[in-house]
Design a protein around this motif. Structure first.
Motif, PDB file in Angstrom:
ATOM      1  N   SER A  22       9.301   1.732  -5.079  1.00  0.00           N
ATOM      2  CA  SER A  22       9.053   0.951  -3.866  1.00  0.00           C
ATOM      3  C   SER A  22       9.140   1.787  -2.596  1.00  0.00           C
ATOM      4  CB  SER A  22      10.028  -0.226  -3.779  1.00  0.00           C
ATOM      5  OG  SER A  22      11.361   0.237  -3.728  1.00  0.00           O
ATOM      6  N   GLN A  23       9.951   2.849  -2.617  1.00  0.00           N
ATOM      7  CA  GLN A  23      10.099   3.655  -1.406  1.00  0.00           C
ATOM      8  C   GLN A  23       8.845   4.456  -1.088  1.00  0.00           C
ATOM      9  OE1 GLN A  23      12.008   3.896  -4.138  1.00  0.00           O
ATOM     10  NE2 GLN A  23      12.516   6.021  -4.645  1.00  0.00           N
ATOM     11  N   GLN A  24       7.912   4.522  -2.032  1.00  0.00           N
ATOM     12  CA  GLN A  24       6.661   5.227  -1.788  1.00  0.00           C
ATOM     13  C   GLN A  24       5.613   4.334  -1.118  1.00  0.00           C
ATOM     14  OE1 GLN A  24       5.074   7.687  -4.851  1.00  0.00           O
ATOM     15  NE2 GLN A  24       7.064   8.447  -5.520  1.00  0.00           N
ATOM     16  N   TYR A  25       5.976   3.100  -0.891  1.00  0.00           N
ATOM     17  CA  TYR A  25       5.047   2.155  -0.276  1.00  0.00           C
ATOM     18  C   TYR A  25       5.376   1.980   1.196  1.00  0.00           C
ATOM     19  CZ  TYR A  25       3.202   1.187  -4.848  1.00  0.00           C
ATOM     20  OH  TYR A  25       2.582   1.323  -6.074  1.00  0.00           O
ATOM     21  N   ALA A  26       4.348   2.147   2.019  1.00  0.00           N
ATOM     22  CA  ALA A  26       4.554   2.125   3.463  1.00  0.00           C
ATOM     23  C   ALA A  26       4.287   0.754   4.080  1.00  0.00           C
ATOM     24  CB  ALA A  26       3.642   3.147   4.130  1.00  0.00           C
ATOM     25  N   TYR A  27       3.383   0.014   3.486  1.00  0.00           N
ATOM     26  CA  TYR A  27       2.989  -1.268   4.071  1.00  0.00           C
ATOM     27  C   TYR A  27       3.147  -2.377   3.036  1.00  0.00           C
ATOM     28  CZ  TYR A  27       0.897   1.801   7.531  1.00  0.00           C
ATOM     29  OH  TYR A  27       0.698   2.772   8.482  1.00  0.00           O
ATOM     30  N   TRP A  28       3.705  -3.480   3.504  1.00  0.00           N
ATOM     31  CA  TRP A  28       3.978  -4.625   2.640  1.00  0.00           C
ATOM     32  C   TRP A  28       3.360  -5.873   3.248  1.00  0.00           C
ATOM     33  CZ3 TRP A  28       6.827  -4.153  -1.901  1.00  0.00           C
ATOM     34  CH2 TRP A  28       7.397  -2.899  -2.121  1.00  0.00           C
ATOM     35  N   GLY A  29       2.799  -6.696   2.361  1.00  0.00           N
ATOM     36  CA  GLY A  29       2.222  -7.945   2.820  1.00  0.00           C
ATOM     37  C   GLY A  29       3.190  -9.099   2.658  1.00  0.00           C
ATOM     38  N   ARG A  30       2.832 -10.223   3.239  1.00  0.00           N
ATOM     39  CA  ARG A  30       3.592 -11.444   2.993  1.00  0.00           C
ATOM     40  C   ARG A  30       3.377 -11.871   1.552  1.00  0.00           C
ATOM     41  NH1 ARG A  30       2.726 -15.312   8.322  1.00  0.00           N
ATOM     42  NH2 ARG A  30       3.695 -13.897   9.820  1.00  0.00           N
ATOM     43  N   GLY A  31       4.392 -12.469   0.985  1.00  0.00           N
ATOM     44  CA  GLY A  31       4.333 -12.823  -0.425  1.00  0.00           C
ATOM     45  C   GLY A  31       3.647 -14.145  -0.694  1.00  0.00           C
ATOM     46  N   THR A  32       3.396 -14.356  -1.968  1.00  0.00           N
ATOM     47  CA  THR A  32       2.874 -15.639  -2.436  1.00  0.00           C
ATOM     48  C   THR A  32       3.752 -16.088  -3.596  1.00  0.00           C
ATOM     49  OG1 THR A  32       0.880 -16.804  -3.183  1.00  0.00           O
ATOM     50  CG2 THR A  32       1.197 -14.563  -4.023  1.00  0.00           C
ATOM     51  N   LEU A  33       4.106 -17.361  -3.599  1.00  0.00           N
ATOM     52  CA  LEU A  33       5.072 -17.860  -4.566  1.00  0.00           C
ATOM     53  C   LEU A  33       4.394 -18.303  -5.855  1.00  0.00           C
ATOM     54  CD1 LEU A  33       8.039 -18.570  -5.093  1.00  0.00           C
ATOM     55  CD2 LEU A  33       7.565 -20.832  -4.130  1.00  0.00           C
ATOM     56  N   GLN A  36       0.847  -1.196   0.000  1.00  0.00           N
ATOM     57  CA  GLN A  36       0.000   0.000   0.000  1.00  0.00           C
ATOM     58  C   GLN A  36       0.879   1.243   0.000  1.00  0.00           C
ATOM     59  OE1 GLN A  36      -3.543   0.356   2.657  1.00  0.00           O
ATOM     60  NE2 GLN A  36      -2.554   2.231   3.360  1.00  0.00           N
ATOM     61  N   SER A  37       0.594   2.134  -0.926  1.00  0.00           N
ATOM     62  CA  SER A  37       1.380   3.350  -1.077  1.00  0.00           C
ATOM     63  C   SER A  37       1.035   4.376   0.005  1.00  0.00           C
ATOM     64  CB  SER A  37       1.113   3.958  -2.452  1.00  0.00           C
ATOM     65  OG  SER A  37       1.753   5.201  -2.589  1.00  0.00           O
ATOM     66  N   ARG A  38       1.972   5.296   0.224  1.00  0.00           N
ATOM     67  CA  ARG A  38       1.706   6.426   1.111  1.00  0.00           C
ATOM     68  C   ARG A  38       0.800   7.450   0.427  1.00  0.00           C
ATOM     69  NH1 ARG A  38       7.205   5.309   1.924  1.00  0.00           N
ATOM     70  NH2 ARG A  38       7.743   4.871   4.076  1.00  0.00           N
ATOM     71  N   TRP A  39       0.687   7.349  -0.872  1.00  0.00           N
ATOM     72  CA  TRP A  39      -0.027   8.339  -1.651  1.00  0.00           C
ATOM     73  C   TRP A  39      -1.168   7.706  -2.442  1.00  0.00           C
ATOM     74  CZ3 TRP A  39       1.932  12.218   0.693  1.00  0.00           C
ATOM     75  CH2 TRP A  39       3.286  12.232   1.040  1.00  0.00           C
ATOM     76  N   SER A  40      -1.925   8.534  -3.144  1.00  0.00           N
ATOM     77  CA  SER A  40      -3.122   8.047  -3.822  1.00  0.00           C
ATOM     78  C   SER A  40      -2.875   7.545  -5.235  1.00  0.00           C
ATOM     79  CB  SER A  40      -4.177   9.163  -3.867  1.00  0.00           C
ATOM     80  OG  SER A  40      -3.674  10.271  -4.594  1.00  0.00           O
ATOM     81  N   GLY A  41      -1.733   7.885  -5.809  1.00  0.00           N
ATOM     82  CA  GLY A  41      -1.474   7.522  -7.196  1.00  0.00           C
ATOM     83  C   GLY A  41      -0.924   6.122  -7.375  1.00  0.00           C
TER      84      GLY A  41
END
Length: 123
Positions: free
Chosen positions: A107-118, A97-102
């Motif tokens: 990648s540095q604009q993203y604040a939250y990261w989920g666990r991955g799926t392979l 999820q980004s810090r912004w609306s666009g």
């Protein structure tokens, strides 16, 4: 904010998969979302992004025309439809999820990261 990607698996080249990313109730529908991936032995790379309304999207050149990103804000869910898969698409896929609306590829604009799926694509 908690994000969880799902839908990965083993598929033959040319096949399709649909990834989903479910967010917690604190996931904001006012923020852009994105998909990134990390192949074995490689750096994480941008795959696709979508703005908060779902009206603007951005894709990496390597997936353009084959992958489609979409979102359902009512369900707090992000999707990545992957068609015509290639062995080089093999990677762990992450939603963020980004810090912004666009729709951002940075990648540095993203604040939250989920666990991955392979995702594994066999030749």
């Amino acid at each position: 904010v908690q994000l969880q990607a799902s839908g990965g698996g083993l598929v033959q080249a040319g096949g399709s998969l649909r990834l989903s990313c479910s967010g917690s109730r604190r996931t904001s529908s006012n923020n852009g979302m994105g998909w990134f991936r990390r192949a074995p032995g490689k750096e994480r790379e941008f795959v696709a992004a979508i703005d908060w309304r779902g009206s603007s999207t951005s894709y990496a050149d390597s997936v353009k025309g084959r992958f489609t990103i979409s979102r359902d804000n009512a369900k707090n869910t992000l999707y990545l439809q992957m068609n015509s898969l290639k062995p080089e698409d093999t990677a762990e896929y992450f939603c963020a999820q980004s810090r912004w609306s666009g729709a951002s590829s940075e990648s540095q604009q993203y604040a939250y990261w989920g666990r991955g799926t392979l995702v594994t694509v066999s030749s």
